[in-house]
Design an enzyme around this catalytic site. Structure first.
Site, PDB file in Angstrom:
ATOM      1  N   GLU A  32       0.802  -1.221   0.000  1.00 50.23           N
ATOM      2  CA  GLU A  32       0.000   0.000   0.000  1.00 50.23           C
ATOM      3  C   GLU A  32       0.837   1.274   0.000  1.00 50.23           C
ATOM      4  OE1 GLU A  32      -3.173   0.334  -0.363  1.00 50.23           O
ATOM      5  OE2 GLU A  32      -3.770  -1.773  -0.233  1.00 50.23           O
ATOM      6  N   SER A  80     -53.470 -21.602  39.465  1.00 48.80           N
ATOM      7  CA  SER A  80     -53.075 -22.063  40.803  1.00 48.80           C
ATOM      8  C   SER A  80     -51.587 -21.929  41.077  1.00 48.80           C
ATOM      9  CB  SER A  80     -53.500 -23.521  40.979  1.00 48.80           C
ATOM     10  OG  SER A  80     -54.913 -23.617  40.994  1.00 48.80           O
TER      11      SER A  80
END
Length: 683
Positions: free
Chosen positions: A94, A365
């Protein structure tokens, strides 16, 4: 008068002197201008740049549960945690003069300008790593002179404000490698399933070639093209003296093993829990969406991946394949810490993202233990007797409530609290709340952790006020903890991208109920899995002491219960309140609960429910409610708060002229204690 003409040489020397003076002044002025420009740029702050980083969610054992990035997967790591070969390969291909220039490579720039002028376009680039970083952080990719000028000034600012290594570190964490991977760490994990610091030379050269064209040079798209690019980079590294020719040849010949591309949807991994975490992050802890998704957060959760997998597998196996509309919810917590260990919010997340562990449903319940805890703290004992028979209750002066037992079955006789809880007798329950007053039950529920609105009416005893499975589970945690409430915890900590702790949750226990009353309730809840108990159908699937309570309405089926190590709640029903067949569909909640509890705890020894100080155990004759003797045909072991146990002996079964001989409570070395002494975890 004669005019003396100046010699040409003298004129030339004078002109040269003036030009030299002008040139020196110009250079001094230019240098001064450049100096001023540099000082100005150095004084100006760089634009604020938000570098998107992947947020990672971890399970309790440190495994990655999920990553959040929305297509921009980036995990920022320092330069020293990247393989040196990857750094060198990137520089070689690069910007080989990166270490020498000050943001610009004038040789490459001159060549690029020449080519662009000749071709009358701007296709030839000469951007250095610093310029690329400036563009990626602050600018767009448009090819205009305006953007290039701004890029140049930003590159100078970067060079003035950061060292070369800092610039390189930012660049290596910023560039795109394809397949949603941004930065070296995400790329290394995406392509090779390893950290960036562990990459080989061959892998480094392969990765360094991708950013030039992430889709064009990806080895997962075109391996041969990527291989040619790798060879080019190895050659560049060799020319720069970074590697030897032998190292280049060896690296090129190395066989690369790429990470297999997962075909699984990430939503398949505890998806409802993931959504619950996202909701907590944003709504409880106030972290905004952008920071959550792209802030590089590390979110450590309480989820047990093994337990979660078992929960999902059991739900998939038990729920009927021919009835996809029948839904399910399961949540499990560690009662000692409050940590949520498993969460299943439905059968198929792809079909419905609605998390039913947070949905409000009538618990039936399964709510009764909360009421009975209030009763035990207000004068009741496990032996308190009331008659189970059809009864009409009047409240608020002229309102009537007529509860019924399941199947129209009534004892038509006096029964005790233990029997009422075991068989889920509704008449006993409503008589209890009628005696206490509904508000006391509401207050008890709130103390235990129920946050949903509760109506203070007699029907509350039968669970007519909706609550969520997570709420009910938290209330049961307080019961098994002998009256100490522990708030549910799903997130242990949240760290930002720099390791700062943003959130940290710790277990906080709060005394909300009497420990003796809670222990007595736990003992009675064990009877639910005994013969004639409402949970008896699944008792044969359990190989350890458990306690719990079933619950059912016309449209809901519940089982919530616990061991000392784990509390879990299972709900089964329809989203649109379609009637549930209690025999076939309602049974599934019990089956899922039993299989989950046993499977989740199979590697842990059976644990006993401890009794606190202040509890006494005695044998009772259930028919008379008095202390049992050796002649009583069906004695039952009851636990009482010391001083509340019966004092009279049953004489109904005594032979004539014989004094009662009390039955002694069992030795503390029970079956489960003996079992625990030789238990070994399954292979």
């Amino acid at each position: 008068m004669e005019v003396i003409r100046e010699a040409p040489l003298i004129r030339y020397l004078r002109w040269a002197k003036q030009f030299l003076k002008f040139l020196i002044l110009s250079l001094l002025f230019a240098s001064f201008a450049v100096l001023l420009l540099l000082l100005y740029l150095r004084s100006q702050p760089l634009p604020e740049a938000f570098i998107k980083q992947t947020t990672t969610i971890y399970s309790a054992n440190g495994e990655v549960l999920d990553t959040m990035h929305r297509g921009e997967n980036r995990i920022v790591v320092p330069l020293h945690e990247m393989a040196p070969d990857l750094v060198d390969a990137t520089i070689a291909i690069e910007d080989r003069a990166f270490r020498e220039h000050y943001g610009f490579d004038f040789k490459r720039l001159g060549m690029a300008v020449y080519v662009n002028v000749i071709n009358m376009d701007k296709q030839q680039g000469a951007s250095t790593i610093t310029q690329q970083l400036a563009r990626n952080l602050y600018l767009t990719m448009e090819k205009t002179w305006d953007r290039k000028i701004r890029e140049a000034f930003l590159a100078i600012q970067l060079e003035l404000n950061y060292s070369k290594n800092e610039i390189l570190e930012m660049y290596m964490n910023q560039i795109y490698y394809g397949h949603s991977a941004y930065g070296a760490q995400a790329a290394a994990q995406t392509f090779f399933g390893k950290d960036a610091k562990d990459l080989t030379l061959a892998e480094s050269a392969m990765l360094a070639g991708i950013p030039k064209g992430p889709s064009y040079y990806s080895p997962l798209v075109d391996f041969e093209r990527a291989k040619n690019r790798q060879k080019l980079i190895l050659g560049a590294m060799e020319r720069e003296g970074m590697i030897t020719a032998q190292e280049s040849e060896t690296a090129y010949a190395e066989k690369l093993t790429f990470r297999e591309r997962s075909t699984e949807n990430t939503a398949d991994t505890a998806p409802y829990f993931r959504d619950y975490i996202a909701n907590l992050v944003k709504n409880k802890y106030g972290i905004d969406e952008e920071l959550f998704i792209h802030g590089g957060l590390k979110i450590h959760t309480t989820l047990d991946p093994v337990m979660q997998k078992k929960a999902e597998e059991i739900v998939a196996q038990v729920m009927p394949k021919d009835n996809p509309n029948l839904q399910v919810a399961l949540v499990a917590m560690d009662p000692l810490t409050g940590h949520i260990k498993a969460m299943v919010g439905g059968r198929d997340y792809q079909q419905s993202q609605y998390n039913r562990t947070l949905a409000k449903r009538q618990p039936g319940s399964a709510f009764k233990p909360i009421m009975y805890l209030a009763a035990l703290q207000n004068g009741f004992t496990p032996l308190t007797m009331m008659k189970s028979e059809p009864t009409v209750f009047t409240y608020d002066r002229n309102k009537q409530y007529i509860p019924r037992n399941f199947g129209g079955r009534y004892a038509n006789a006096m029964i005790n609290m233990r029997e009422a809880l075991k068989t889920s007798d509704n008449i006993y329950a409503v008589k209890t709340i009628d005696f206490l007053g509904p508000q006391k039950v509401v207050d008890e529920a709130k103390r235990l952790g129920i946050t949903s609105p509760l109506l203070a009416v007699p029907s509350l005893a039968l669970g007519t006020s909706p609550v969520s499975p997570l709420e009910l589970n938290a209330a049961y945690v307080a019961i098994v903890n002998q009256g100490e409430a522990v708030a549910p915890i799903a997130i242990i900590s949240i760290e930002d991208s720099k390791g700062n702790i943003l959130v940290e949750e710790k277990t906080v226990k709060t005394r909300v109920a009497d420990p003796v009353a809670s222990a007595l309730l736990v003992n009675m809840m064990q009877s639910v899995f005994e013969r004639s108990g409402t949970g008896y159908r699944v008792a044969n699937e359990l190989n350890r002491p458990v306690a719990g309570k079933t619950g059912s309405t016309d449209v809901d089926a519940w089982l919530s219960g616990f061991t000392p190590q784990l509390v879990s709640t299972v709900w089964v029903g329809y989203d649109k309140n379609q009637k549930v067949d209690d025999v076939k569909e309602g049974y599934l909640s019990k089956k899922i609960w039993a299989q989950f509890m046993e499977s989740s705890l199979k590697d842990q020894p059976p644990a006993l429910f401890n009794m606190p100080a202040g509890v006494v155990s005695v044998y009772i004759d259930p028919a008379s409610g008095k202390l049992a003797t050796e002649h009583c045909p069906a004695p039952e072991l009851f636990y009482f708060a010391t001083g509340t146990e019966p004092q009279e002996y049953c004489t109904d079964h005594l032979p004539a002229n014989e004094s009662p001989t009390p039955l002694q409570p069992p030795d503390s070395s029970s079956f489960w204690q003996r079992m625990g002494s030789w238990w070994k975890p399954s292979e």
